[in-house]
Scaffold this motif. Structure first.
Motif, PDB file in Angstrom:
ATOM      1  N   HIS A 107       0.904  -1.169  -0.213  1.00  0.00           N
ATOM      2  CA  HIS A 107      -0.090  -0.015   0.233  1.00  0.00           C
ATOM      3  C   HIS A 107       0.886   1.169   0.160  1.00  0.00           C
ATOM      4  O   HIS A 107       0.494   2.136  -0.771  1.00  0.00           O
ATOM      5  N   HIS A 111       0.823   4.490  -2.700  1.00  0.00           N
ATOM      6  CA  HIS A 111       0.980   5.733  -2.202  1.00  0.00           C
ATOM      7  C   HIS A 111       2.005   6.651  -3.017  1.00  0.00           C
ATOM      8  O   HIS A 111       1.962   7.660  -3.415  1.00  0.00           O
ATOM      9  N   SER A 131      -0.023   9.337   6.332  1.00  0.00           N
ATOM     10  CA  SER A 131      -1.460   8.973   6.108  1.00  0.00           C
ATOM     11  C   SER A 131      -2.135   8.490   7.569  1.00  0.00           C
ATOM     12  O   SER A 131      -1.481   8.974   8.439  1.00  0.00           O
ATOM     13  N   ASP A 299      -6.797   6.915   0.089  1.00  0.00           N
ATOM     14  CA  ASP A 299      -6.761   5.548  -0.489  1.00  0.00           C
ATOM     15  C   ASP A 299      -7.389   5.478  -1.826  1.00  0.00           C
ATOM     16  O   ASP A 299      -8.654   5.876  -1.815  1.00  0.00           O
TER      17      ASP A 299
HETATM   18 ZN    ZN Z   1      -3.126   4.695   2.515  1.00  0.00          ZN
END
Ligand code: ZN
Ligand code: KG4
Length: 338
Positions: A107, A111, A131, A299
């Motif tokens: 993840h 980003h 985040s 996200d």
């Molecule tokens: Zn995220």
């Protein structure tokens, strides 16, 4: 085309990206902010159930593209185990039914690749990732080398905004609510401590600051007794302390690292007050600042698909019966993102 899926927290998102042109052919995201708002944060079990409803609903809309799929990319770590599994199960099913490769995507790398959705890839790069789950400075040399230079020893930036908003009775997610309130506030009113100000540690810490905010809320008689001005002033003072902390630690890295390009990514990078502060800092240190289009800061599956395109070219596939797909590796300075 690549179909990408994101379900690491409270956003269910699917995208379709054309491999050669990197064009986004489809993107839809269903956020769960409203459902979690009354709890002041994400409830994993609820999030997982909502993904189980939202993901198949979005997938229905991708039917016109399904015959042209060459691979499926899915966020496999880090994130909430039971929400990641919703996306992973769907990705495995599609990959195995269509007999196409499965691409696991970290993840955080997603980003970082949100920077390249509308721009060409750019390496080497220093990246500040802020985040809901992470606060890190990452040295990105190329696709395979992303090294953590500094990480949070407790809460993340987004999390601290969320928790402070909860203490002030503002709702979830706290980041945009605090940023908005802070515009009307006096950032000098409350003298909040800048975390690790006198420490040589190149790391982030937000839980002490969060505690300082809690003490102010208590002193003012609790969220219910606070006036709108009290909340605005506290939001502004808190945001200023977060900014000072981020800048102070970033400076230390700027002094050591010669890489000229610097980027801010992640949900909290949508914060314009923080962006503006980095614009000045980068000017001072002769760095070029790169930011993500606001719609791709939080996200989304587009960034997962964008990383998926590069991974596809490099054949970074995983077997559909891999069992450790959602295991998160230990993250400390010097660790390479997997
Ligand atoms: Zn995220
Ligand atoms: O990247 P993201 O969507 O999810 C994770 O990977 O965690 O980030 C969500 C976080 C939330 O904590 C939210 O409060 C924060 O990003 N956020 C902000 C702002 N917009 C979102 N924090 C500060 N200022 C904002 N404007």
């Amino acid at each position: 085309m690549i179909l990408s899926i994101e379900s690491s927290c409270d956003d269910s998102s699917i995208a379709i990206t054309e491999i050669e042109s990197k064009k986004i052919l489809f993107h839809k995201k269903i956020s769960q902010e409203e459902e979690h708002s009354c709890y002041g944060g994400v409830v994993p079990e609820l999030a997982s159930r909502l993904h189980a409803v939202a993901l198949p609903k979005i997938l229905e809309e991708t039917k016109p593209f399904l015959d042209s799929l060459k691979a499926v990319a899915v966020t496999n770590q880090p994130g909430l185990g039971i929400t990641l599994l919703e996306g992973i199960a769907m990705a495995k099913t599609i990959a195995s039914l269509k007999d196409i490769p499965l691409i696991p995507v970290n993840h955080l790398k997603g980003h970082i690749y949100s920077l390249f959705i509308e721009k060409e890839t750019l390496f080497p790069l220093l990246v500040l990732l802020i985040s809901g789950g992470h606060t890190q400075i990452i040295k990105v040399l190329h696709f395979e080398h992303m090294e953590i230079l500094a990480t949070s020893i407790d809460d993340s930036v987004g999390e601290s905004f969320d928790k402070c908003a909860k203490m002030m009775g503002l709702g979830y997610p706290g980041g945009p609510l605090i940023e908005k309130l802070a515009q009307e506030g006096d950032e000098e009113r409350f003298d909040l401590p800048v975390p690790l100000r006198n420490s040589p540690l190149i790391a982030f810490s937000l839980s002490g600051l969060k505690n300082a905010v809690r003490l102010v809320v208590e002193k003012l008689g609790g969220a219910d007794k606070m006036t709108k001005q009290d909340k605005s002033d506290l939001a502004a003072s808190f945001q200023k302390a977060v900014k000072s902390h981020l800048l102070q630690k970033s400076k230390k890295i700027f002094e050591k690292e010669e890489i000229k390009d610097f980027a801010i990514v992640g949900g909290a990078s949508a914060n314009l007050y923080i962006r503006n502060a980095y614009e000045s800092l980068c000017r001072k240190y002769n760095k070029s600042l790169h930011v993500v289009p606001l719609e791709y800061c939080s996200d989304n599956a587009v960034m997962i698909g964008r990383y998926g395109v590069d991974a596809y070219h490099k054949k970074k596939f995983i077997s559909v019966d891999a069992i450790d797909i959602s295991r998160t590796k230990k993250q400390q300075n010097g660790t390479l993102l997997q």
